[in-house]
Scaffold this active site. Structure first.
Site, short mmCIF file in Angstrom:
data_model
loop_
_atom_site.label_atom_id
_atom_site.label_comp_id
_atom_site.label_asym_id
_atom_site.label_seq_id
_atom_site.Cartn_x
_atom_site.Cartn_y
_atom_site.Cartn_z
N CYS A 141 -35.23 0.58 11.06
CA CYS A 141 -34.11 1.17 11.82
C CYS A 141 -34.58 2.43 12.53
CB CYS A 141 -32.96 1.54 10.89
SG CYS A 141 -32.47 0.28 9.70
N CYS B 14 2.39 3.03 -3.20
CA CYS B 14 1.60 4.03 -3.95
C CYS B 14 1.18 5.19 -3.06
CB CYS B 14 0.34 3.39 -4.54
SG CYS B 14 0.67 2.21 -5.86
N CYS C 139 -8.19 -2.15 -4.58
CA CYS C 139 -6.77 -1.79 -4.68
C CYS C 139 -5.91 -3.05 -4.79
CB CYS C 139 -6.35 -1.00 -3.44
SG CYS C 139 -5.94 0.71 -3.77
N CYS D 84 -28.19 -6.29 13.43
CA CYS D 84 -29.46 -5.60 13.70
C CYS D 84 -30.58 -6.21 12.86
CB CYS D 84 -29.34 -4.12 13.36
SG CYS D 84 -29.49 -3.01 14.78
N CYS E 287 0.85 -1.20 0.00
CA CYS E 287 0.00 0.00 0.00
C CYS E 287 0.88 1.25 0.00
CB CYS E 287 -0.89 0.04 1.23
SG CYS E 287 -1.87 -1.45 1.52
#
Lengths: 259, 146
Positions: free
Chosen positions: A175, A77, A112, A220, A74
């Site tokens: 929710c 870059c 990525c 949930c 990572c």
């Protein structure tokens, strides 16, 4: 504050989405942190006692580790994450031009890996994916959430809101029934909270590990006895996006600790 | 006035291929269901155990005269005195389908299997409680008198 900054700040205020019916006003928004007892707060506040920081440390090591057939890390870059990743998690899920839809931070990490490291994807809730996302999200600690500001995301934020207010499952609850209308109450003795996703990935004492917002949402959904959306499902990403947009302006806490 | 709730849904095919369980039919009279869903009275002692069992979900939202448990909810009214406030007929309809009284209520309809969205695969077509569980809980709630 410079003149330019003042103008930008004013523009952001104007651009801020208007409050929809039933939504919690900015000055009444509270992180799950404020619903916790002093012991759990202390655990989050002290990096030496916050178990999420172990994942952050692992993530920092992974950030610098070459992976995949491209043999790139990572850091090759993105450089120093303290600079390059500051504020990034605060605007995720973000619009991906190639896919034409929002992607979560976990999905971005895997994109990525696929596109730039030629590496296999890390599986949902795996130690390495949680460690990387915790490390990246940690760079946004204290940064105000801006997810959903990109105008291209508007239909997806709306999709997420529609799911948030839709009753579902055998218990037929939305929710919003708990997290907008009843956050000052208790479910079986436990505070309901507003469901502000300020600290993900976070360490949940109930889980005894770090977990993603998707894991929490799926849990949930099972709670209201609904068929949970699969990890990475567009509906789950839209819900995550709406929740982040709903928490606009709140500071990131990753990695948070919750009961 | 008598409404006949035609809730026999055996032939109702659901989208995921499962079939809705046939619910026993019941008659709504006024604001209640006067007759037992099982044809027999419930057992109040079993009903109390059911109310306290988290899997029935009562205790998640309600509190009541249950000194043995700290884990009670306050999203819904305290059940203390429920037997004074409601008749068994009213209690039964409130458990079966509270949304009849208030469409906005957060109280689930415990004996209904239609008009629901995205129900868990293993639960599709099934009501939350069985007729005998409803009757046991009704029998217990009726004993809650101040």
């Amino acid at each position: 504050m410079s003149v330019a900054r003042t103008i930008i700040a004013a523009m952001l205020l104007v651009a801020a989405p208007a409050l929809l019916a039933g939504e919690i006003p900015q000055d009444a928004r509270h992180s799950g942190y404020s619903f916790m007892g002093p012991d759990t707060r202390a655990m989050q506040d002290d990096d030496t006692s916050n178990p999420g920081m172990l994942f952050v440390l692992d993530g920092e090591a992974l950030w610098k580790t070459r992976s995949g057939s491209a043999g790139r890390a990572c850091a090759d870059c993105h450089g120093d994450a303290r600079e390059s990743m500051k504020g990034v998690a605060a605007r995720y899920p973000a619009f991906d031009k190639a896919l034409g839809r929002p992607v979560t931070l976990d999905q971005r990490i895997n994109l990525c890996r696929a596109n730039h490291q030629q590496a296999t994807p890390l599986s949902h809730e795996s130690r390495d994916l949680l460690a990387l996302s915790a490390f990246v999200a940690h760079q946004s600690r204290g940064v105000a959430i801006t997810a959903g500001d990109d105008p291209q995301l508007k239909p997806f934020v709306e999709q997420g809101r529609a799911l948030f207010v839709q009753r579902q499952g055998q218990l037929n609850l939305a929710c919003t029934n708990c997290h907008d209308d009843n956050y000052d109450k208790h479910l079986a003795g436990a505070p309901v909270t507003q469901g502000q996703p300020t600290g993900y990935p976070l360490y949940r004492l109930e889980w005894q590990t770090l977990g993603s917002l998707e894991r929490r949402l799926r849990s949930c959904m099972s709670g209201v006895r609904a068929q949970a959306f699969d990890y990475g499902a567009p509906e789950l990403v839209a819900l995550e996006l709406y929740l982040m947009a709903r928490a606009r302006g709140m500071p990131m806490e990753s990695p948070a600790v919750r009961p | 006035m008598i409404h006949i709730a035609a809730l026999i849904a055996a032939s109702l095919a659901l989208t995921d291929g499962t079939r809705a369980q046939a619910l026993v039919s019941y008659n709504i009279v006024g604001d209640g269901i006067p007759e037992s869903l099982t044809g027999a009275p419930g057992d109040a002692a079993r009903g109390r155990a059911l109310v306290l069992d988290r899997s029935t979900t009562c205790i998640l939202c309600h509190s009541g005269p249950f000194p043995e448990t700290r884990f009670q909810g306050d999203l819904a009214p305290d059940l203390t005195g429920a037997g004074n406030r409601w008749s068994t007929s009213q209690l039964r309809l409130r458990l079966v389908d509270a949304s009849r009284f208030n469409r906005e209520t957060i109280m689930p309809s415990y004996y209904r299997n239609d008009g629901l969205v995205r129900v868990g695969r293993n639960l599709a077509g099934k009501p939350i409680l069985s007729p005998s569980q409803i009757e046991d809980i009704v029998a217990y709630l009726a004993t809650l008198r101040d």
